[in-house]
Design an enzyme around this catalytic site. Structure first.
Site, PDB file in Angstrom:
ATOM      1  N   GLY A  48     -28.609 -23.499  -5.782  1.00 36.47           N
ATOM      2  CA  GLY A  48     -29.930 -23.253  -6.340  1.00 36.47           C
ATOM      3  C   GLY A  48     -29.870 -22.197  -7.427  1.00 36.47           C
ATOM      4  CG  PHE A  49     -28.544 -18.746  -7.108  1.00 34.94           C
ATOM      5  CD1 PHE A  49     -28.873 -17.461  -6.709  1.00 34.94           C
ATOM      6  CD2 PHE A  49     -27.673 -19.493  -6.333  1.00 34.94           C
ATOM      7  CE1 PHE A  49     -28.326 -16.924  -5.552  1.00 34.94           C
ATOM      8  CE2 PHE A  49     -27.117 -18.965  -5.176  1.00 34.94           C
ATOM      9  CZ  PHE A  49     -27.443 -17.679  -4.787  1.00 34.94           C
ATOM     10  CG  HIS A  50     -32.451 -23.877 -10.317  1.00 42.44           C
ATOM     11  ND1 HIS A  50     -31.411 -24.216  -9.475  1.00 42.44           N
ATOM     12  CD2 HIS A  50     -33.370 -24.862 -10.188  1.00 42.44           C
ATOM     13  CE1 HIS A  50     -31.686 -25.350  -8.864  1.00 42.44           C
ATOM     14  NE2 HIS A  50     -32.881 -25.772  -9.277  1.00 42.44           N
ATOM     15  CB  ALA A  51     -37.691 -21.204 -11.291  1.00 46.71           C
ATOM     16  CG  HIS A  96     -35.637 -23.470  -5.638  1.00 52.59           C
ATOM     17  ND1 HIS A  96     -36.344 -23.582  -6.813  1.00 52.59           N
ATOM     18  CD2 HIS A  96     -34.775 -24.507  -5.632  1.00 52.59           C
ATOM     19  CE1 HIS A  96     -35.934 -24.642  -7.491  1.00 52.59           C
ATOM     20  NE2 HIS A  96     -34.976 -25.209  -6.792  1.00 52.59           N
TER      21      HIS A  96
END
Length: 134
Positions: A48-51, A96
């Site tokens: 993840g580590f993004h929006a 997230h």
């Protein structure tokens, strides 16, 4: 208001087994244009580590478990996904992350649109900056 929108999915079945149905605009609140799943995530690896600027998603852990972290820039909430009869909805502009994947984890994701790299925000400081401009 909670960041975690965890929805119970109806489990149908009889002595032959069980069935969970996911339907656009019914128990999934958007049209589904893309479906993918994560599996075989190595121990200690997080994802993840993004929006997303516009994309809506629903994630269901159909096997095993993982920990989801949801962040709207003001608060952070975590939930363990460990049931194929629960879906977590990921709204646009929610950072997230997925952590602590079990070795048998299969995380199914339904998305409201096709893949578009321009919709991703992969830098946390950019994410916070965009929220502060809104």
């Amino acid at each position: 208001m909670s960041l975690v929108d965890l929805v119970d999915l109806q489990v149908l079945g009889d002595e032959r087994g069980q069935l969970v149905v996911l339907e656009a605009q019914k128990n999934v609140p958007f049209d589904i244009k893309r479906v993918y799943f994560l599996m075989g995530t190595r121990p200690g690896v997080s994802r993840g580590f993004h929006a997303h600027r516009e994309l809506l998603q629903a994630a269901i852990c159909v096997s095993g478990q993982c920990r989801m972290l949801m962040n709207d820039g003001l608060k952070i909430e975590e939930v363990i996904l460990n049931s194929s009869s629960k879906a977590i909805f990921i709204d646009k502009m929610i950072w997230h992350e997925m952590h602590d994947f079990s070795s048998d984890c299969v995380l199914l994701v339904l998305a409201s649109d096709f893949y578009n790299e321009q919709d991703y925000i992969r830098d946390y400081s950019e994410f916070i900056g965009l929220l502060n401009r809104a």
